[in-house]
Design an enzyme around this catalytic site. Sequence first.
Site, PDB file in Angstrom:
ATOM      1  N   GLU A 441     -50.349  66.698 -78.043  1.00 23.14           N
ATOM      2  CA  GLU A 441     -49.597  65.882 -77.282  1.00 23.14           C
ATOM      3  C   GLU A 441     -48.283  65.824 -77.373  1.00 23.14           C
ATOM      4  OE1 GLU A 441     -50.512  64.153 -74.779  1.00 23.14           O
ATOM      5  OE2 GLU A 441     -52.745  64.729 -75.351  1.00 23.14           O
TER       6      GLU A 441
HETATM    7  C1  LIG Z   1     -57.380  70.492 -81.960  1.00 23.88           C
HETATM    8  C2  LIG Z   1     -56.400  70.566 -80.749  1.00 23.88           C
HETATM    9  C3  LIG Z   1     -56.657  69.887 -79.741  1.00 23.88           C
HETATM   10  C4  LIG Z   1     -56.009  69.937 -78.343  1.00 23.88           C
HETATM   11  N1  LIG Z   1     -56.195  69.140 -77.272  1.00 23.88           N
HETATM   12  C5  LIG Z   1     -55.604  69.447 -76.169  1.00 23.88           C
HETATM   13  C6  LIG Z   1     -56.137  68.981 -74.885  1.00 23.88           C
HETATM   14  O1  LIG Z   1     -57.355  68.208 -74.730  1.00 23.88           O
HETATM   15  N2  LIG Z   1     -55.423  69.568 -73.756  1.00 23.88           N
HETATM   16  C7  LIG Z   1     -54.610  70.543 -73.672  1.00 23.88           C
HETATM   17  O2  LIG Z   1     -54.271  70.418 -72.563  1.00 23.88           O
HETATM   18  N3  LIG Z   1     -54.140  70.812 -75.002  1.00 23.88           N
HETATM   19  C8  LIG Z   1     -54.548  70.411 -75.908  1.00 23.88           C
HETATM   20  N4  LIG Z   1     -54.178  70.906 -77.239  1.00 23.88           N
HETATM   21  C9  LIG Z   1     -53.057  71.942 -77.224  1.00 23.88           C
HETATM   22  C10 LIG Z   1     -51.864  71.417 -77.849  1.00 23.88           C
HETATM   23  O3  LIG Z   1     -51.311  70.257 -76.993  1.00 23.88           O
HETATM   24  C11 LIG Z   1     -50.604  72.400 -78.040  1.00 23.88           C
HETATM   25  O4  LIG Z   1     -51.042  73.311 -79.103  1.00 23.88           O
HETATM   26  C12 LIG Z   1     -49.422  71.855 -78.475  1.00 23.88           C
HETATM   27  O5  LIG Z   1     -48.694  71.250 -77.298  1.00 23.88           O
HETATM   28  C13 LIG Z   1     -48.407  72.953 -79.086  1.00 23.88           C
HETATM   29  O6  LIG Z   1     -48.350  73.833 -78.147  1.00 23.88           O
HETATM   30  P1  LIG Z   1     -48.361  75.377 -78.684  1.00 23.88           P
HETATM   31  O7  LIG Z   1     -49.777  75.553 -79.507  1.00 23.88           O
HETATM   32  O8  LIG Z   1     -48.565  76.350 -77.446  1.00 23.88           O
HETATM   33  O9  LIG Z   1     -47.210  75.796 -79.459  1.00 23.88           O
HETATM   34  P2  LIG Z   1     -45.858  76.409 -79.023  1.00 23.88           P
HETATM   35  O10 LIG Z   1     -45.524  75.719 -77.702  1.00 23.88           O
HETATM   36  O11 LIG Z   1     -46.020  77.792 -79.030  1.00 23.88           O
HETATM   37  O12 LIG Z   1     -44.981  75.920 -79.954  1.00 23.88           O
HETATM   38  C14 LIG Z   1     -44.674  76.674 -81.416  1.00 23.88           C
HETATM   39  C15 LIG Z   1     -43.537  75.881 -82.294  1.00 23.88           C
HETATM   40  O13 LIG Z   1     -42.208  76.193 -81.417  1.00 23.88           O
HETATM   41  C16 LIG Z   1     -41.869  74.813 -81.314  1.00 23.88           C
HETATM   42  N5  LIG Z   1     -41.181  74.832 -80.118  1.00 23.88           N
HETATM   43  C17 LIG Z   1     -41.404  75.290 -78.839  1.00 23.88           C
HETATM   44  N6  LIG Z   1     -40.627  75.183 -77.915  1.00 23.88           N
HETATM   45  C18 LIG Z   1     -39.596  74.506 -78.460  1.00 23.88           C
HETATM   46  C19 LIG Z   1     -38.328  74.218 -77.810  1.00 23.88           C
HETATM   47  N7  LIG Z   1     -37.720  74.290 -76.692  1.00 23.88           N
HETATM   48  N8  LIG Z   1     -37.484  73.525 -78.996  1.00 23.88           N
HETATM   49  C20 LIG Z   1     -37.814  73.517 -80.141  1.00 23.88           C
HETATM   50  N9  LIG Z   1     -38.868  74.041 -80.727  1.00 23.88           N
HETATM   51  C21 LIG Z   1     -39.874  74.332 -79.906  1.00 23.88           C
HETATM   52  C22 LIG Z   1     -42.955  73.737 -81.282  1.00 23.88           C
HETATM   53  O14 LIG Z   1     -42.405  72.568 -81.749  1.00 23.88           O
HETATM   54  C23 LIG Z   1     -43.948  74.496 -82.469  1.00 23.88           C
HETATM   55  O15 LIG Z   1     -43.329  74.046 -83.572  1.00 23.88           O
HETATM   56  C24 LIG Z   1     -54.817  70.872 -78.409  1.00 23.88           C
HETATM   57  C25 LIG Z   1     -54.713  71.668 -79.375  1.00 23.88           C
HETATM   58  C26 LIG Z   1     -55.264  71.612 -80.614  1.00 23.88           C
HETATM   59  C27 LIG Z   1     -55.078  72.302 -81.826  1.00 23.88           C
END
Ligand SMILES: Cc1cc2nc3c(=O)[nH]c(=O)nc-3n(C[C@H](O)[C@H](O)[C@H](O)COP(=O)(O)OP(=O)(O)OC[C@H]3O[C@@H](n4cnc5c(N)ncnc54)[C@H](O)[C@@H]3O)c2cc1C
Length: 606
Positions: A441
Amino acid sequence: MLSYKAPIADIKFLIEDVFKYYDHYKKYEEFEEATPDLVDAILHECAKFSENELLPLYQSGDKEGCHFDNGKVTTPKGFKEAYQQYIDGGWSALSHPLAHGGQGLPPSLGMVQSEMTGTANWSWAMYPGLSHGAMNTINTHGNDKQKELYLERLIQGSWTGTMCLTEPQCGTDLGQVKTKAEPNGDGTYNITGTKIFISAGEHDLTENIIHIVLARLPDAPQGTRGISLFIVPKIKAEQDGTLGESNHVTCGSIEEKMGIKASATAVLNFDNAVGELIGPENKGLECMFTFMNTARIGTALQGVCSSELAFQNSLIYAKERLSMRSLTGKKYPEQVADPIIVHPDVRKMLMTQKVISEGGRAMIYYTAKIVDDISMAKSEQERKTADDRLGFITPILKAFLTELGSESANHGLQIFGGHGYIKEWGMEQIVRDARISTLYEGTTGIQALDLLGRKILLTRGKSLNDFSKEVLSFCKNKSLLSNNLHKRKMNRFIWPLSKAIANWQQYSMRLGFKAQSNRDVVGSASVDFLMYSGYVVMAYFWAQMAQSAYEKLEGEVDNRDFYRAKIKSAEFYFERMLPRTKSLAATMMADPKTLMQLDQDLMSFL
Ligand SMILES: Cc1cc2nc3c(=O)[nH]c(=O)nc-3n(C[C@H](O)[C@H](O)[C@H](O)COP(=O)(O)OP(=O)(O)OC[C@H]3O[C@@H](n4cnc5c(N)ncnc54)[C@H](O)[C@@H]3O)c2cc1C
């Protein structure tokens, strides 16, 4: 074995005394059923269900996890039966519209219900939790036929919902979404693509699952402006709800995770699955915000739930575990040693957990009233005013409460010493389960950018000023107390709170000026700024709780110790938690140079 008792006294204190829910419900004739008798009955029934049915599945669900076999997911033993009881009890319908088979009670009561089920078993609660977001999205943006077919069954609980945003290449940056939606010419679309990390994406609790999916229409603009929102059922259904053939949505696998192991996190492959557009073309992300705001407050609640469960069990343990003697002399000379609760360091951890749980609960219950206001808004202006307040407070709640929920869970593990690290006691599970809340989220970093960048600097501080005005008006209004001693005692909270509010506004202005010459100022300050904001906001609620406790003590009340304990907890908060803002202020105002000056190739010499 972990234990959990729903904190009904605290919940009622907030509902009745601090936030005066019954006066608030009287504003809306739709909420006339929400009387004290009915609410009390709901609280006690929900407590029973959470304590007796969900808590016993918390550790067993973690141990067993979900099973994946050839596209099918089986939830841990007991989950399906508990879900059936939840449906039979009418819990899924509690705070959804009467017009679609709901019970029409206020969303704020739904939040209280979610707190109890979520504290008893967060993994289990995620299945109905995701459905609530799907219901809100369809209710707000769906057409009549979509409401009749999907919303009614989601409300009954015979189907559940999901939120399908994330793809392998993007989670935060949804502008990179690749899933395609091809029009079929009959008003439906063929959806093709892969979504990952989808909570409740596949399971055995219900006969159908309704996926709310972000996808791109042909020739849609690049980035976030070209994303639309679709309803895609797992199994196709006639308008009367009769189920037909499979809709080509397959579960490729489920993730092996650090925590919330009983919640299925699915990889979903959409292969020409038939979907319906919901909301206008290319406005999918805006529509999804309805879902995301609900989900973000739901995730903020996870911080409170983790903290409460960790606190309750830490307190029991700290009263029983014997170790050494109190520094001020034996407290229990008849025993071989004193219980660890006599030691100030253990006390500090327990009190920190307590003020996080109770302060966090207050933040959520305050926000729940705003959600009620949005759901009942009679004009666009009313809706916008409430929505702006919600938009300002949501990132603070989501990031601050989940970070503190994790802190509290870690204190719990520490209080148990080595036993905290051992599975049997359940404390390490709370730490593992809580950890996801700062990630999904929207990560803490992303919430922080939203708060400082979009909600404060882009509005030239308007939302912060509006909130500050409300706090300062509370600070000026001590007339509610008749006892002069109580009024004087409230100054211990009012003065530091007023000062913190003034500093908060000043820091945001100074950051705004600095950001004009260097945009990295925003990213470098944002997380510290958000945490600073969280401590100030929580101070406002601790001051309100202290004031309400003094008010109660001025009258005839039975449970005087409860109110005295509240005031002592507020003293702890103001003396030992609010001062964290001082170091946050120093780091958020530091120049970004030290973050950015070291060339990335020189960060390591391996
Ligand atoms: C158990 C679990 C349940 C989930 N459930 C759902 C679900 O029901 N539906 C769904 O759609 N998704 C779901 N997710 C996905 C989750 O919402 C994402 O993993 C999360 O939003 C982070 O995205 P990412 O993993 O791609 O990380 P990334 O976007 O790759 O981010 C990696 C890091 O970089 C930082 N970062 C990225 N961009 C920036 C920026 N512009 N400025 C500063 N920092 C930045 C982030 O804060 C983070 O620390 C789930 C994930 C898990 C692990």
